[in-house]
Design an enzyme around this catalytic site. Structure first.
Site, PDB file in Angstrom:
ATOM      1  CB  SER A   1      -0.911   0.017   1.230  1.00 34.24           C
ATOM      2  OG  SER A   1      -1.798  -1.071   1.188  1.00 34.24           O
TER       3      SER A   1
HETATM    4  N1  SAH Z   1      -1.422  -4.801   3.981  1.00 37.61           N
HETATM    5  C1  SAH Z   1      -0.580  -4.819   2.780  1.00 37.61           C
HETATM    6  C2  SAH Z   1      -1.388  -4.536   1.528  1.00 37.61           C
HETATM    7  C3  SAH Z   1      -1.770  -5.798   0.923  1.00 37.61           C
HETATM    8  S1  SAH Z   1      -2.700  -5.721  -0.566  1.00 37.61           S
HETATM    9  C4  SAH Z   1       0.603  -3.886   2.942  1.00 37.61           C
HETATM   10  O1  SAH Z   1       1.038  -3.688   4.066  1.00 37.61           O
HETATM   11  O2  SAH Z   1       1.131  -3.391   1.951  1.00 37.61           O
HETATM   12  C5  SAH Z   1      -4.078  -6.730  -0.065  1.00 37.61           C
HETATM   13  C6  SAH Z   1      -3.779  -8.147   0.301  1.00 37.61           C
HETATM   14  O3  SAH Z   1      -5.018  -8.729   0.677  1.00 37.61           O
HETATM   15  C7  SAH Z   1      -3.235  -9.016  -0.821  1.00 37.61           C
HETATM   16  O4  SAH Z   1      -2.033  -9.598  -0.427  1.00 37.61           O
HETATM   17  C8  SAH Z   1      -4.321 -10.060  -1.039  1.00 37.61           C
HETATM   18  O5  SAH Z   1      -3.836 -11.336  -1.391  1.00 37.61           O
HETATM   19  C9  SAH Z   1      -4.983 -10.085   0.329  1.00 37.61           C
HETATM   20  N2  SAH Z   1      -6.363 -10.604   0.354  1.00 37.61           N
HETATM   21  C10 SAH Z   1      -7.326 -10.485  -0.604  1.00 37.61           C
HETATM   22  N3  SAH Z   1      -8.449 -11.098  -0.200  1.00 37.61           N
HETATM   23  C11 SAH Z   1      -8.203 -11.622   1.038  1.00 37.61           C
HETATM   24  C12 SAH Z   1      -8.977 -12.370   1.974  1.00 37.61           C
HETATM   25  N4  SAH Z   1     -10.250 -12.726   1.732  1.00 37.61           N
HETATM   26  N5  SAH Z   1      -8.397 -12.735   3.138  1.00 37.61           N
HETATM   27  C13 SAH Z   1      -7.111 -12.395   3.419  1.00 37.61           C
HETATM   28  N6  SAH Z   1      -6.332 -11.693   2.557  1.00 37.61           N
HETATM   29  C14 SAH Z   1      -6.865 -11.301   1.394  1.00 37.61           C
END
Ligand code: SAH
Length: 204
Positions: A52
């Site tokens: 992010s």
């Molecule tokens: N928190 C992260 C951003 C991750 S992007 C950071 O610090 O940069 C969002 C993430 O959510 C992705 O890795 C994706 O695989 C995950 N994701 C999507 N759907 C999900 C679900 N139902 N349960 C858990 N993770 C999920």
């Protein structure tokens, strides 16, 4: 990064700003993205997912009002950057990631960096993580059309939940919910763009 991109855009919480200064974002991105690690936009981390944007990480963290004693649930570990920022500010962080490969690599990275108060689990975050519920704060870092019921249930009375609400591939609204008994007070914060929150029924 913190002065120019985060404080100047309105994040004022000193503890959050200091935590953003402490966590080395370049250790969370692939080698070829390192030159851009401190620029204010999301970056690809592989498997179609992103790390992010720093400002959004700081803003969502500030909304959780962490003082140091909290147990926090994060949905969407990705590379683990947001989890590391949370771990600087709370007692314990539980983070759930649906892509097992990302969960494994984030867990290894965070252990290597010395974080002892983060637990990464592979699973579907739509179900929250019941074992360690209820949570003082919940942060969802993927966009959903509505707040998953399990997350509402697993939030403590007085707890805060932040989540981008909207359809995938559209601009979403970052929403803050505050639980008062059986009621959830909702505040719209701003427009954001996140990858979709998948369900375990989606094709991997
Ligand atoms: N928190 C992260 C951003 C991750 S992007 C950071 O610090 O940069 C969002 C993430 O959510 C992705 O890795 C994706 O695989 C995950 N994701 C999507 N759907 C999900 C679900 N139902 N349960 C858990 N993770 C999920």
């Amino acid at each position: 990064m913190v002065d120019a991109q985060i404080e100047s855009r309105g994040v004022r919480n000193r503890r959050v700003l200091d935590a953003m200064r402490r966590v080395p974002r370049h250790l969370f991105v692939p080698e070829h993205e390192k030159p851009d690690a401190y620029d204010d936009y999301p970056l690809p981390i592989g498997l179609g997912q992103t790390i992010s944007q720093p400002f959004i990480v700081a803003q969502m963290t500030e909304l959780l009002e962490l003082t140091g004693d909290e147990t926090v649930l994060e949905i969407g570990t990705g590379c683990g950057y947001q989890a590391a920022v949370l771990a600087e500010l709370a007692k314990q962080v539980l983070s759930v990631e649906i892509i097992a490969e990302l969960a494994d690599s984030a867990r290894e990275r965070l252990i290597r960096m010395g974080y002892k108060n983060i637990h990464v689990h592979a699973g579907d975050g739509n179900l929250g993580w019941p074992d360690t519920a209820p949570y003082d704060a919940i942060i969802v870092t993927a966009a959903a059309p509505r707040v998953p019921e399990a997350l509402k249930t697993q939030l403590k009375d007085g707890g805060r939940l932040v989540i981008p609400i909207g359809e995938p591939d559209c601009t979403q609204t970052l929403v803050l919910l505050r639980k008062h008994g059986s009621k959830l007070d909702k505040t719209d914060v701003e427009l954001v763009r996140f990858v979709p929150l998948r369900s375990s029924a989606d094709r991997q």
